[in-house]
Design a protein around this motif. Structure first.
Motif, PDB file in Angstrom:
ATOM      1  N   VAL A  73      40.348  43.735  44.722  1.00  0.00           N
ATOM      2  CA  VAL A  73      42.168  44.173  44.546  1.00  0.00           C
ATOM      3  C   VAL A  73      42.864  42.889  44.220  1.00  0.00           C
ATOM      4  CG1 VAL A  73      43.672  45.307  45.540  1.00  0.00           C
ATOM      5  CG2 VAL A  73      41.487  46.710  45.286  1.00  0.00           C
ATOM      6  N   VAL A  87      42.946  41.065  41.313  1.00  0.00           N
ATOM      7  CA  VAL A  87      43.863  41.143  40.325  1.00  0.00           C
ATOM      8  C   VAL A  87      45.231  41.156  40.566  1.00  0.00           C
ATOM      9  CG1 VAL A  87      43.674  43.338  39.329  1.00  0.00           C
ATOM     10  CG2 VAL A  87      41.951  42.471  39.919  1.00  0.00           C
ATOM     11  N   VAL A  88      45.003  41.344  41.874  1.00  0.00           N
ATOM     12  CA  VAL A  88      47.067  41.202  41.618  1.00  0.00           C
ATOM     13  C   VAL A  88      47.431  38.914  41.852  1.00  0.00           C
ATOM     14  CG1 VAL A  88      48.432  40.995  43.786  1.00  0.00           C
ATOM     15  CG2 VAL A  88      46.758  42.641  43.354  1.00  0.00           C
ATOM     16  N   VAL A 111      47.211  39.036  38.433  1.00  0.00           N
ATOM     17  CA  VAL A 111      49.090  39.898  38.062  1.00  0.00           C
ATOM     18  C   VAL A 111      50.175  39.028  38.466  1.00  0.00           C
ATOM     19  CG1 VAL A 111      50.153  41.971  38.551  1.00  0.00           C
ATOM     20  CG2 VAL A 111      48.325  41.813  37.311  1.00  0.00           C
TER      21      VAL A 111
END
Lengths: 132, 119
Positions: free
Chosen positions: B97, B100-101, B104
């Motif tokens: 998680v 991914v962040v 991004v």
């Protein structure tokens, strides 16, 4: 309780899936609020579809994050609409570009978003099946 | 908006992603230090938002102001959300998680800079 407990959709890989859906939900919602509030007349169909996409992403995020039996059904429906949306809108926007003077998240099969909108629904459907 | 602080935000985002990638490969869950790094990233986005809005108010230049403010105000929520969502996970999924962040967030900085530049 069934003998083989139903695996939650919000564990393991599902946690990552929820985060990606959440980011799309935030992105699509804010984009659609700005489009509808500021310049709805420019492209009412495209902007209405942006709003629909935003709602679908929100519902899918919450359903996958909750991870119980009912939310699984809701997730199937939301992801199914998303799959249909990206395929139908994607195809229409390629065949009749003039129908969409302004881009939606699903235009050109989500090419503006690295095709993630196209990849996400089959991955989510696979995950829903796998955790059943 | 295009100064050293934005660049630092991009670097911290990528560093958090790299760190999380190592944890993911090692099969480790998010430890307290990586959680701290997520919150640092969130704090940097709060500073970026305050600085960006202040800069916007100081100029008469034409650009998509509503979009700019929208990006600035919503961006910090993503690392905060990731912190909350990964904190209770005891598997390596939490690290994924954060990965991914971490990837991004730098993209968001670039997008915010594009809106600022009027692209």
């Amino acid at each position: 309780m069934s003998e083989r407990a139903v695996r939650a959709t919000n564990q393991g890989f599902g946690r990552v899936l929820v985060v990606i859906y959440a980011i799309f939900a935030i992105g699509a919602t804010s984009r659609s609020v700005i489009q509808i509030a500021g310049r709805f007349d420019e492209a009412p169909i495209a902007y209405s579809l942006s709003a629909l996409a935003a709602v679908v992403y929100i519902v899918a995020t919450i359903a996958l994050a909750r991870g119980n039996r009912t939310s699984r059904k809701v997730a199937y429906v939301a992801v199914g609409i998303e799959m249909a949306g990206v395929l139908i809108i994607g195809a229409i926007s390629v065949i009749f570009p003039e129908a969409f003077p302004r881009a939606t998240v699903w235009s050109n099969f989500g090419s503006g978003y690295l095709f993630i909108p196209l990849v996400l629904p089959p991955v989510a459907l696979w995950w829903l099946r796998r955790t059943e | 908006m295009t100064g050293a602080f934005s660049t630092a935000t991009i670097i911290v985002g990528l560093a958090v992603a790299a760190w999380a990638a190592v944890y993911l490969i090692m099969g480790r869950s998010v430890g307290r230090y990586l959680q701290g790094a997520e919150l640092l990233l969130a704090a940097m986005f709060v500073v970026l938002a305050i600085g960006g809005i202040a800069q916007m108010l100081g100029t008469d230049r034409e650009f998509a102001r509503a979009e700019f403010v929208g990006y600035l105000l919503l961006s910090p929520l993503i690392p905060v959300g990731a912190w909350w969502w990964s904190k209770n996970d005891e598997t390596r999924a939490g690290s994924a998680v954060v990965l991914v962040v971490g990837l991004v967030m730098p993209v968001l900085v670039v997008r915010i800079q594009q809106v600022w530049a009027g692209v």
